[in-house]
Scaffold this motif. Structure first.
Motif, mmCIF file in Angstrom:
data_model
loop_
_atom_site.group_PDB
_atom_site.id
_atom_site.type_symbol
_atom_site.label_atom_id
_atom_site.label_comp_id
_atom_site.label_asym_id
_atom_site.label_seq_id
_atom_site.Cartn_x
_atom_site.Cartn_y
_atom_site.Cartn_z
ATOM 1 N N ALA A 64 -1.015 6.898 12.708
ATOM 2 C CA ALA A 64 -0.239 6.880 13.953
ATOM 3 C C ALA A 64 0.638 8.110 14.047
ATOM 4 C CB ALA A 64 0.630 5.632 13.998
ATOM 5 N N ASP A 65 0.651 8.710 15.229
ATOM 6 C CA ASP A 65 1.536 9.844 15.516
ATOM 7 C C ASP A 65 2.750 9.277 16.257
ATOM 8 O OD1 ASP A 65 2.759 12.172 16.235
ATOM 9 O OD2 ASP A 65 1.013 13.080 17.179
ATOM 10 N N LEU A 66 3.847 9.147 15.520
ATOM 11 C CA LEU A 66 5.017 8.441 16.052
ATOM 12 C C LEU A 66 6.028 9.407 16.657
ATOM 13 C CD1 LEU A 66 5.455 6.371 12.795
ATOM 14 C CD2 LEU A 66 4.543 5.448 14.913
ATOM 15 N N THR A 67 6.600 8.997 17.788
ATOM 16 C CA THR A 67 7.686 9.774 18.390
ATOM 17 C C THR A 67 8.871 8.849 18.640
ATOM 18 O OG1 THR A 67 6.713 9.400 20.559
ATOM 19 C CG2 THR A 67 6.263 11.521 19.554
ATOM 20 N N GLU A 68 10.001 9.462 18.859
ATOM 21 C CA GLU A 68 11.227 8.684 19.007
ATOM 22 C C GLU A 68 11.152 7.743 20.209
ATOM 23 O OE1 GLU A 68 14.663 11.170 18.836
ATOM 24 O OE2 GLU A 68 16.007 9.489 19.202
ATOM 25 N N LEU A 69 11.632 6.532 19.991
ATOM 26 C CA LEU A 69 11.643 5.528 21.057
ATOM 27 C C LEU A 69 12.991 5.576 21.754
ATOM 28 C CD1 LEU A 69 10.549 3.050 22.563
ATOM 29 C CD2 LEU A 69 11.128 1.671 20.590
ATOM 30 N N LYS A 70 12.956 5.967 23.011
ATOM 31 C CA LYS A 70 14.205 6.046 23.793
ATOM 32 C C LYS A 70 14.077 5.129 24.992
ATOM 33 C CE LYS A 70 14.756 10.906 22.677
ATOM 34 N NZ LYS A 70 14.428 12.251 23.172
ATOM 35 N N LYS A 71 15.118 4.362 25.250
ATOM 36 C CA LYS A 71 15.087 3.467 26.426
ATOM 37 C C LYS A 71 15.650 4.206 27.632
ATOM 38 C CE LYS A 71 14.996 -1.084 27.862
ATOM 39 N NZ LYS A 71 14.272 -2.241 27.513
ATOM 40 N N THR A 106 0.843 -1.195 0.000
ATOM 41 C CA THR A 106 0.000 0.000 0.000
ATOM 42 C C THR A 106 0.879 1.246 0.000
ATOM 43 O OG1 THR A 106 -1.759 1.177 1.191
ATOM 44 C CG2 THR A 106 -0.184 0.007 2.540
ATOM 45 N N LYS A 107 0.300 2.325 -0.478
ATOM 46 C CA LYS A 107 1.027 3.602 -0.460
ATOM 47 C C LYS A 107 0.685 4.308 0.861
ATOM 48 C CE LYS A 107 2.225 5.508 -4.269
ATOM 49 N NZ LYS A 107 2.199 6.051 -5.600
ATOM 50 N N ALA A 108 1.713 4.784 1.542
ATOM 51 C CA ALA A 108 1.486 5.470 2.824
ATOM 52 C C ALA A 108 2.116 6.856 2.779
ATOM 53 C CB ALA A 108 2.110 4.661 3.952
ATOM 54 N N THR A 109 1.552 7.778 3.582
ATOM 55 C CA THR A 109 2.179 9.099 3.702
ATOM 56 C C THR A 109 2.805 9.221 5.081
ATOM 57 O OG1 THR A 109 0.169 10.149 4.493
ATOM 58 C CG2 THR A 109 0.538 10.232 2.130
ATOM 59 N N PHE A 110 3.910 9.926 5.132
ATOM 60 C CA PHE A 110 4.627 10.160 6.399
ATOM 61 C C PHE A 110 4.848 11.657 6.507
ATOM 62 C CE2 PHE A 110 5.574 5.896 5.035
ATOM 63 C CZ PHE A 110 5.472 5.146 6.202
ATOM 64 N N LYS A 111 4.135 12.275 7.457
ATOM 65 C CA LYS A 111 4.251 13.720 7.622
ATOM 66 C C LYS A 111 5.191 13.998 8.799
ATOM 67 C CE LYS A 111 1.378 17.811 7.840
ATOM 68 N NZ LYS A 111 0.058 18.345 8.103
ATOM 69 N N VAL A 112 6.345 14.567 8.482
ATOM 70 C CA VAL A 112 7.349 14.851 9.517
ATOM 71 C C VAL A 112 7.177 16.286 9.984
ATOM 72 C CG1 VAL A 112 9.828 14.967 10.015
ATOM 73 C CG2 VAL A 112 8.955 13.239 8.420
ATOM 74 N N SER A 113 7.019 16.450 11.290
ATOM 75 C CA SER A 113 6.831 17.803 11.817
ATOM 76 C C SER A 113 7.270 17.865 13.275
ATOM 77 C CB SER A 113 5.357 18.202 11.668
ATOM 78 O OG SER A 113 5.114 19.425 12.294
ATOM 79 N N GLY A 114 8.266 18.693 13.546
ATOM 80 C CA GLY A 114 8.711 18.940 14.925
ATOM 81 C C GLY A 114 9.019 17.700 15.725
ATOM 82 N N GLY A 115 9.707 16.757 15.138
ATOM 83 C CA GLY A 115 10.098 15.543 15.873
ATOM 84 C C GLY A 115 9.049 14.452 15.887
ATOM 85 N N HIS A 116 7.868 14.738 15.335
ATOM 86 C CA HIS A 116 6.819 13.714 15.219
ATOM 87 C C HIS A 116 6.736 13.250 13.763
ATOM 88 C CE1 HIS A 116 4.416 14.290 19.032
ATOM 89 N NE2 HIS A 116 5.340 15.230 19.107
ATOM 90 N N VAL A 117 6.314 12.034 13.571
ATOM 91 C CA VAL A 117 6.018 11.553 12.217
ATOM 92 C C VAL A 117 4.605 10.987 12.243
ATOM 93 C CG1 VAL A 117 6.670 10.004 10.348
ATOM 94 C CG2 VAL A 117 8.446 10.924 11.844
ATOM 95 N N VAL A 118 3.722 11.572 11.447
ATOM 96 C CA VAL A 118 2.353 11.042 11.360
ATOM 97 C C VAL A 118 2.275 10.153 10.120
ATOM 98 C CG1 VAL A 118 -0.093 11.578 11.153
ATOM 99 C CG2 VAL A 118 1.372 13.012 12.581
ATOM 100 N N ALA A 119 2.086 8.865 10.362
ATOM 101 C CA ALA A 119 2.005 7.884 9.274
ATOM 102 C C ALA A 119 0.537 7.581 9.004
ATOM 103 C CB ALA A 119 2.738 6.615 9.673
ATOM 104 N N GLU A 120 0.191 7.452 7.741
ATOM 105 C CA GLU A 120 -1.214 7.249 7.387
ATOM 106 C C GLU A 120 -1.337 6.413 6.117
ATOM 107 O OE1 GLU A 120 -5.088 10.187 7.422
ATOM 108 O OE2 GLU A 120 -3.102 11.034 7.570
#
Lengths: 183, 142
Positions: free
Chosen positions: A176-183, A130-144
């Motif tokens: 999904a509104d994705l943010t960096e995964l830090k342990k 499938t084709k997906a869009t990834f909107k990068v903004s201020g450290g977030h990535v909104v995938a759809e």
């Protein structure tokens, strides 16, 4: 001295690699069935998405009993008769962003990419692209993305008397509104 | 005699219709409507799912659990209210609790809370992200 510099460089590259994972536990998955008789929709807002921007690997997992329907009775039928959620509690997608290098998560903008992988529903896996869009903004990535799934492809049987009420092809939406995964 | 048969049929149809309508429109059950299956800490519940997921699912899936744990984070927006409880596990696993109705008051982080929720199952994480037990249709326990 060279060895120390090399070790520091290696450590830095390892931590840079780890920093390339983004995630959310509050992602959305929805489905929509449209027929002349009725529209049926359900949403799950507790979906886990993990994206590794280094390898392009993407992993989505959702619990079937968390799909919310307008009517409690529909929700019961969905879990008991169609996806058999006691037997198959999860829906999962494991795949890859094909052109992950085209997405720069350090630079704001909207990117499109093909995502392909295996979707498991009702214990049956099938490959999708499938084709997906990834909107990068201020450290977030909104995938759809949005794509269609046929019930029969996942061994979900619709009774003959309900064929006019439930579409054979179900529209799936993922966001999904994705943010960096830090342990 | 015919009148009686017609009357019985009409009453039967009306009752059938009423039951059908009730079932079609019956509300979603919340944890407050169902008997508590077990009282358990977030830590112990997570340990059970981590050790033997299959057995834990067989025991807890769709059951109403009274869970105690420390509030790690919360989301309160148009999609509803969701709390994340720490399990104090090595892999940073969590129990997430989605409430049946949005809560008006904001909770205090890092405090012990007690909630009732229906166990929806367990999602594995990966090497960086711990696993997650999801409870839904939850209410704050009194």
């Amino acid at each position: 001295m060279k060895k120390i510099i090399l070790s520091i460089a290696l450590l830095a590259s390892v931590s840079a690699t780890q920093a390339q994972k983004y995630f959310t536990r509050n992602g959305h998955l929805g489905f929509f069935s449209k027929t002349n008789m009725e529209d049926i929709k359900a949403n799950n807002e507790s979906v886990t998405y993990i994206v590794d921007w280094t390898s392009g690997e993407i992993q989505i997992s959702a619990l079937q009993t968390n799909f919310k329907f307008e009517k409690a009775l529909m929700q019961e039928h969905y879990n008991e008769n169609y996806v058999e959620s006691t037997k198959f509690p999860k829906a999962t997608f494991k795949g890859k962003i094909e052109n992950v290098n085209a997405i720069n998560i350090k630079k704001d903008g909207t990117y499109t990419a093909n995502v392909s992988g295996s979707l498991e529903i009702h214990g049956v896996s099938k490959n999708y692209t499938t084709k997906a869009t990834f909107k990068v903004s201020g450290g977030h990535v909104v995938a759809e993305t949005k794509f269609n799934v046929k019930c029969a492809d996942h061994n979900i049987k619709i009774e003959a008397n309900l064929k006019n009420n439930i579409s054979e092809s179900i529209e799936i939406t993922a966001k999904a509104d994705l943010t960096e995964l830090k342990k | 005699m015919l009148k009686k048969i017609v009357l019985f049929l009409v009453i039967g149809l009306a009752v059938g219709l009423a039951i059908g309508l009730y079932l079609y429109n019956k509300p979603h059950d919340t944890a407050a409507d169902i008997e508590i299956f077990e009282e358990i800490s977030a830590h112990d519940l997570y340990a059970k799912f981590s050790m033997d997921q299959k057995n834990a699912l067989a025991t807890y899936l769709n059951k109403n659990l009274l869970v105690t744990g420390n509030l790690e984070s919360f989301v309160q927006d148009s999609s509803g209210t969701k709390w994340t409880l720490s399990t104090q596990s090595d892999d940073l696993g969590v129990v997430t609790v989605t409430f049946a109705e949005p809560l008006n008051q904001k909770p205090t982080l890092n405090q012990s809370v007690k909630v009732q929720g229906l166990c929806a199952g367990f999602l594995e994480g990966d090497e960086l992200l711990g696993g997650e037990i999801q409870l839904n249709q939850a209410v704050v326990a009194q």
